[in-house]
Design a protein around this motif. Structure first.
Motif, short mmCIF file in Angstrom:
data_model
loop_
_atom_site.label_atom_id
_atom_site.label_comp_id
_atom_site.label_asym_id
_atom_site.label_seq_id
_atom_site.Cartn_x
_atom_site.Cartn_y
_atom_site.Cartn_z
N PHE A 1 0.81 -1.22 0.00
CA PHE A 1 0.00 0.00 0.00
C PHE A 1 0.85 1.27 0.00
CE2 PHE A 1 -2.63 -3.36 1.71
CZ PHE A 1 -3.83 -3.18 1.03
N LYS A 2 2.17 1.13 -0.13
CA LYS A 2 3.02 2.29 -0.25
C LYS A 2 2.77 2.98 -1.59
CE LYS A 2 6.94 1.17 2.73
NZ LYS A 2 8.40 0.97 2.78
N SER A 3 3.00 4.29 -1.64
CA SER A 3 2.77 5.03 -2.88
C SER A 3 3.70 4.57 -4.00
CB SER A 3 2.96 6.53 -2.64
OG SER A 3 4.27 6.78 -2.14
N SER A 4 4.93 4.13 -3.64
CA SER A 4 5.90 3.69 -4.64
C SER A 4 5.48 2.37 -5.31
CB SER A 4 7.28 3.51 -4.00
OG SER A 4 7.22 2.55 -2.95
N ALA A 5 4.60 1.62 -4.62
CA ALA A 5 4.16 0.34 -5.18
C ALA A 5 3.17 0.54 -6.33
CB ALA A 5 3.52 -0.52 -4.10
N LYS A 6 2.45 1.65 -6.32
CA LYS A 6 1.47 1.97 -7.38
C LYS A 6 0.42 0.87 -7.54
CE LYS A 6 4.94 4.58 -10.00
NZ LYS A 6 5.67 4.71 -11.27
N MET A 7 -0.03 0.34 -6.39
CA MET A 7 -1.02 -0.74 -6.41
C MET A 7 -2.41 -0.23 -6.03
SD MET A 7 0.64 -3.58 -7.18
CE MET A 7 -0.19 -5.00 -6.47
N LYS A 8 -2.46 0.82 -5.16
CA LYS A 8 -3.75 1.27 -4.63
C LYS A 8 -4.70 1.73 -5.73
CE LYS A 8 -1.59 4.02 -1.82
NZ LYS A 8 -1.28 5.07 -0.82
N ARG A 9 -4.15 2.35 -6.75
CA ARG A 9 -5.00 2.86 -7.83
C ARG A 9 -5.76 1.75 -8.53
NH1 ARG A 9 -0.07 5.40 -11.15
NH2 ARG A 9 0.48 5.83 -8.98
N TRP A 10 -5.08 0.62 -8.74
CA TRP A 10 -5.73 -0.49 -9.44
C TRP A 10 -6.70 -1.23 -8.52
CZ3 TRP A 10 -5.24 1.04 -13.92
CH2 TRP A 10 -4.05 1.55 -14.42
N MET A 11 -6.41 -1.23 -7.22
CA MET A 11 -7.37 -1.80 -6.26
C MET A 11 -8.65 -0.98 -6.25
SD MET A 11 -4.87 -2.73 -3.05
CE MET A 11 -3.49 -3.85 -3.23
N LEU A 12 -8.48 0.35 -6.33
CA LEU A 12 -9.64 1.24 -6.36
C LEU A 12 -10.45 1.02 -7.64
CD1 LEU A 12 -11.24 3.60 -5.15
CD2 LEU A 12 -9.67 5.18 -6.33
N VAL A 13 -9.75 0.86 -8.75
CA VAL A 13 -10.44 0.60 -10.02
C VAL A 13 -11.25 -0.69 -9.94
CG1 VAL A 13 -10.06 -0.02 -12.45
CG2 VAL A 13 -8.81 1.90 -11.45
N ILE A 14 -10.64 -1.74 -9.36
CA ILE A 14 -11.34 -3.03 -9.20
C ILE A 14 -12.58 -2.84 -8.32
CG2 ILE A 14 -11.16 -5.34 -8.20
CD1 ILE A 14 -8.22 -5.35 -9.08
N LEU A 15 -12.41 -2.09 -7.24
CA LEU A 15 -13.53 -1.84 -6.32
C LEU A 15 -14.67 -1.13 -7.02
CD1 LEU A 15 -14.60 -2.01 -3.42
CD2 LEU A 15 -13.49 0.18 -2.95
N ILE A 16 -14.34 -0.12 -7.84
CA ILE A 16 -15.38 0.60 -8.60
C ILE A 16 -16.11 -0.35 -9.54
CG2 ILE A 16 -15.76 2.38 -10.38
CD1 ILE A 16 -13.41 3.95 -9.10
N GLY A 17 -15.34 -1.23 -10.23
CA GLY A 17 -15.96 -2.19 -11.13
C GLY A 17 -16.90 -3.13 -10.40
N VAL A 18 -16.50 -3.59 -9.21
CA VAL A 18 -17.35 -4.50 -8.42
C VAL A 18 -18.63 -3.79 -7.99
CG1 VAL A 18 -17.50 -5.76 -6.24
CG2 VAL A 18 -15.42 -5.92 -7.62
N VAL A 19 -18.48 -2.53 -7.55
CA VAL A 19 -19.65 -1.76 -7.10
C VAL A 19 -20.65 -1.59 -8.25
CG1 VAL A 19 -20.42 0.53 -6.35
CG2 VAL A 19 -18.45 -0.55 -5.24
N LEU A 20 -20.17 -1.24 -9.44
CA LEU A 20 -21.07 -1.05 -10.58
C LEU A 20 -21.77 -2.35 -10.98
CD1 LEU A 20 -18.91 1.32 -12.83
CD2 LEU A 20 -21.00 1.92 -11.58
N ILE A 21 -21.03 -3.47 -10.95
CA ILE A 21 -21.65 -4.76 -11.28
C ILE A 21 -22.71 -5.12 -10.25
CG2 ILE A 21 -21.19 -7.24 -11.44
CD1 ILE A 21 -18.48 -6.56 -12.66
N CYS A 22 -22.37 -4.94 -8.96
CA CYS A 22 -23.34 -5.24 -7.89
C CYS A 22 -24.59 -4.36 -8.01
CB CYS A 22 -22.69 -5.03 -6.53
SG CYS A 22 -21.42 -6.27 -6.15
N TYR A 23 -24.35 -3.09 -8.36
CA TYR A 23 -25.50 -2.18 -8.51
C TYR A 23 -26.40 -2.65 -9.65
CZ TYR A 23 -28.14 2.06 -9.49
OH TYR A 23 -29.15 2.96 -9.71
N ALA A 24 -25.80 -3.06 -10.77
CA ALA A 24 -26.60 -3.53 -11.91
C ALA A 24 -27.37 -4.80 -11.54
CB ALA A 24 -25.70 -3.80 -13.11
N ILE A 25 -26.72 -5.71 -10.81
CA ILE A 25 -27.39 -6.96 -10.40
C ILE A 25 -28.54 -6.65 -9.45
CG2 ILE A 25 -27.07 -9.11 -9.10
CD1 ILE A 25 -24.23 -9.21 -10.23
N ALA A 26 -28.30 -5.69 -8.54
CA ALA A 26 -29.36 -5.29 -7.60
C ALA A 26 -30.57 -4.74 -8.34
CB ALA A 26 -28.80 -4.26 -6.61
#
Length: 515
Positions: free
Chosen positions: A8-33
């Motif tokens: 989760f360090k800024s130099s790892a540049k991983m948090k941005r892609w975790m956030l993108v995945i989270l947004i994708g999951v939220v949108l899919i869950c919303y559509a299923i709901a």
């Protein structure tokens, strides 16, 4: 836990892609709901469209996030474990696969032979690895010595020079420069290559060291080594006992005497290999023998003291690339088995693990041109190989270049690399950076080749594909055109005479065996 938070360090540049995945999951869950409560929602086209758009957007965002997260994970893995990366602050998978530093750590491939066939293999392999060693013959005994060599007293370097051109780092003017003949009065008739290698020899006080240093000066991919520093004489003993001591006259004498080559040998018989040759063979991951003139380019290299022994003892994958066409006066009426048996007869078993041979998919009209010169397709007879330890791989490795039947550099190279990949896979090294690089490049090249084949077929259907197209490689099996080939042979008196001559030669051999 400490290692976990490193992600989760800024130099790892991983948090941005975790956030993108989270947004994708939220949108899919919303559509299923929305689908689950669909009965309470007004069934309008607009409402259904919103649900579909939301789901598709969420799915695409999720997939993109997973792909880039995995990509970044691989980059971090390489950054942490691979010492080959030059710039650890700016690493990406593309640079890992195609960076020159990675090629330098590619598989160690040794190619043994001479002539056009050797250079074809070299020009293809350099697209996969920079760790290449070409071992070539230093001999032109019996051929007319050039004015340049007479004046400078240099060794025959044609095979060395041509191999260096094949390993040229970037397509340029190396061939033109090395083949240049001086026109200035004091230098007229001298070859730049002869002058260059003579200068390198004088600087380094040794011809072998001069060649090694020339590899660096010319900035080629890999290196070229002479098999020996002694100018060897290649002699042939024919089936009728006649000895031919001049390399260039072997085909002529064989044809005149209506016989075949029994064996070849080199003089001096105790010539030593050049420095670095045996070490290169022992350290190789793969050893490629041929293609090339069997008795004057391939076997003589193997007869130098210690070379065949080193190949047998090496743990490398030993691959023989068989010729596509027979060679008049050397391999008349030879099959795949005859080529391999000739090498085994001269060097013993254990020198070949795999034999790559062509499918015989060559256009009859081109075969006819070779038939007129006494060359024919190599018969695909695999039943009479001595030792029975050779594994055979049939590949469509032929191509037409400048109206001549040649091995396709990329297809031969990819076949060799595929064997190396399979060996790494067998050793459970799928996570090895070398395997990742090779396999990725191999799959990419296969996709490109498929696209090219589709384009060629499309052009052929449109009638825009000429028989003289430089890179044509038409798919056809020899049995498909057997009637055409037969009629071509029967209609040409020179080919008919050649066939009668071959039949007489076989009858004489049988009669001698009975006596």
């Amino acid at each position: 836990m400490k290692g976990f938070f490193e992600w989760f360090k800024s130099s790892a540049k991983m948090k941005r892609w975790m956030l993108v995945i989270l947004i994708g999951v939220v949108l899919i869950c919303y559509a299923i709901a929305q689908i689950l409560v669909y009965e309470t929602v007004e069934a309008t086209a607009l409402g259904i469209g919103k649900i579909i758009v939301t789901f598709v957007a969420g799915f695409l965002i999720l997939v993109s996030g997973i792909v880039f997260l995995n990509k970044r994970t691989l980059e971090l893995f390489v950054e942490a474990t691979d010492e080959r990366m030059e710039n650890k602050k700016n690493i990406n998978v593309k640079s890992l696969i195609f960076n020159k530093t990675i090629y330098e750590k590619g598989p160690n491939v040794v190619v043994i032979g001479g002539g056009t066939g050797l250079n074809t293999v070299l020009s293809g392999l350099k697209n996969y690895t920079s760790n290449i060693t070409a071992i070539v013959t230093v001999s032109d005994y019996g051929e007319e010595i050039t004015h340049s060599r007479k004046e400078l007293g240099t060794l025959p370097i044609d095979d060395i020079k041509d191999s260096m051109v094949a390993l040229e780092n970037k397509k340029g003017d190396m061939k033109k420069i090395l083949n240049h003949q001086f026109q200035a009065e004091k230098l007229r008739g001298l070859s730049f290559a002869d002058v260059f290698f003579l200068g390198m020899k004088e600087i380094n006080n040794d011809f072998s060291e001069a060649v090694v240093k020339s590899n660096e000066v010319l900035n080629i991919v890999g290196r070229v080594l002479p098999v020996t520093l002694e100018e060897i004489r290649i002699s042939a003993e024919l089936n009728n006992g006649y000895i031919v001591n001049e390399k260039s006259r072997i085909p002529e004498v064989v044809s005149d005497k209506i016989t075949q080559i029994n064996r070849v040998y080199i003089s001096p018989t105790n010539c030593r290999p050049a420095p670095g040759v045996l070490e290169a063979i022992r350290d190789a991951d793969s050893i490629v023998i041929g293609p090339g003139s069997l008795y004057t380019n391939v076997i003589p290299n193997l007869l130098v003291n210690g070379v065949a022994k080193a190949i047998k003892e090496s743990k490398a994958i030993k691959i023989y690339v068989n010729n596509i066409m027979t060679e008049q006066g050397q391999t008349d009426d030879y099959s795949v088995s005859d080529h391999i048996n000739a090498i085994i007869d001269h060097c013993g078993e254990g020198i070949i693990d795999y034999c790559i041979y062509d499918t015989g998919e060559v256009i009859p009209e081109y075969i006819k041109r070779y038939n007129r010169e006494g060359s024919f397709l190599v018969e695909q007879d695999l039943d009479n190989v001595k030792g029975r330890k050779v594994k055979f791989i049939q590949k469509n490795i032929s191509a037409i270049s400048d109206g001549k039947i040649r091995h396709d550099a990329n297809l031969v190279a990819s076949s060799v690399i595929e064997l190396i990949c399979n060996d790494l896979k067998y050793q459970d090294k799928q996570n090895d950076p070398q395997y990742v690089m090779l396999n990725t490049k191999l799959q990419s090249d296969k996709r490109i080749e498929k696209i090219k084949k589709k384009q060629r077929r499309a052009e052929k259907r449109k009638g825009r594909y000429s028989i003289d197209t430089k890179e044509k490689r038409t798919s056809k099996f020899s049995n498909k055109y057997s009637e055409r080939i037969k009629s071509i042979k029967e209609s040409d008196p020179r080919i008919r005479a050649k066939k009668l001559q071959a039949d007489r030669m076989k009858r004489r051999s049988r009669n001698r065996g009975r006596n």
